[in-house]
Design an enzyme around this catalytic site. Structure first.
Site, PDB file in Angstrom:
ATOM      1  CB  CYS A  42      -4.336  -3.279   2.557  1.00 31.39           C
ATOM      2  SG  CYS A  42      -3.477  -4.397   1.415  1.00 31.39           S
ATOM      3  CG  ASP A  44      -0.485  -1.360  -1.275  1.00 31.01           C
ATOM      4  OD1 ASP A  44       0.305  -0.398  -1.302  1.00 31.01           O
ATOM      5  OD2 ASP A  44      -0.904  -1.933  -2.299  1.00 31.01           O
ATOM      6  NE  ARG A  46       0.338   0.905  -3.895  1.00 26.16           N
ATOM      7  CZ  ARG A  46      -0.368   0.391  -4.902  1.00 26.16           C
ATOM      8  NH1 ARG A  46      -0.321   0.960  -6.087  1.00 26.16           N
ATOM      9  NH2 ARG A  46      -1.117  -0.669  -4.727  1.00 26.16           N
ATOM     10  CG  HIS A  98      -5.480  -0.108  -0.974  1.00 25.77           C
ATOM     11  ND1 HIS A  98      -4.778  -0.251  -2.147  1.00 25.77           N
ATOM     12  CD2 HIS A  98      -5.183  -1.212  -0.237  1.00 25.77           C
ATOM     13  CE1 HIS A  98      -4.069  -1.367  -2.104  1.00 25.77           C
ATOM     14  NE2 HIS A  98      -4.307  -1.974  -0.958  1.00 25.77           N
ATOM     15  CB  CYS A 101      -6.623  -3.937  -2.865  1.00 30.69           C
ATOM     16  SG  CYS A 101      -6.013  -5.063  -1.577  1.00 30.69           S
TER      17      CYS A 101
HETATM   18 ZN   LIG Z   1      -4.153  -4.019  -0.669  1.00 33.77          ZN
END
Ligand SMILES: [Zn+2]
Length: 219
Positions: A42, A44, A46, A98, A101
């Protein structure tokens, strides 16, 4: 917040550290890449692929998008998979989702999200495929976690349906495909233990693009 200028300072510091650890760092970095892993994760911020895997530059080929999707008509992800399998000859392909999400959360909300609609549709379809299991989970947070896992699982199946992966597996016995979920609360990776060979068996009647999968699997 890290300032824009600070990033270039960080870069110089990082380089000095790397050369401090290994005097040949730049020599190795500028050579051809031979990663054993393709990571599809992803976007993302993090979930930084190299860091959570503890891998150095050159060790993992990375593709990231919203909610780690592998869509058959997404030329971007399909190009990445083809290049990684055919040219880099990666041994493992990992789909890493994750918990928490945002993309998966958005897909759980029945709402018009404009340009995101066709992208999120892929996750809504995962929900539909597993609706009985998901609707039986009364705790909303647990249902959300489970959809994250099932989304990873379905993206793994999408990879196993590609001709390039099937052809390479028949010829070389690799790559194998793995599904992981990163837990932001514990910082740990969870292996969903996707059974690659069993999945090949399950999909081959409809998705064998080589004409040889059944023979190969029954050998
Ligand atoms: Zn995500």
């Amino acid at each position: 917040m890290t300032t824009y200028a600070q990033i270039f300072e960080n870069n110089k510091k990082w380089l000095a550290e790397k050369i401090g650890e290994d005097a040949d760092f730049l020599k190795k970095l500028s050579r051809d890449q031979h990663p054993d892993y393709l990571y599809i994760g992803c976007s993302d911020s993090r979930v930084p692929a190299n860091e959570i895997m503890g891998l150095e530059p050159g060790e993992v080929f990375v593709h990231r998008n919203v909610a780690n999707l592998v869509n058959n008509i997404d030329l971007n992800v399909m190009s990445v998979i083809n290049y990684a399998v055919e040219h880099l000859k990666v041994k493992h392909i990992v789909v890493c989702g994750h918990y928490s999400c945002g993309g998966v959360k958005a897909a759980m909300t029945p709402k018009d999200m404009g340009i995101l609609n066709p992208w999120l549709r892929n996750i809504r379809d995962v929900y539909r495929l597993h609706q009985a299991e998901l609707d039986a989970i009364t705790d909303e947070h647990k249902r959300y976690d489970r959809l994250v896992e099932l989304n990873v699982q379905e993206q793994c199946v999408n990879i196993i349906k590609t001709a390039v992966v099937q052809k390479s597996y028949i010829a070389n016995n690799y790559p194998t495909v793995h599904g992981w979920v990163f837990d932001l609360e514990t910082g740990l990776l969870k292996d969903l233990n996707i059974d690659f060979v069993e999945t090949l068996h399950k999909i081959q009647k409809i998705y064998d693009l080589t004409g040889e999968l059944a023979n190969h699997l029954n050998k």
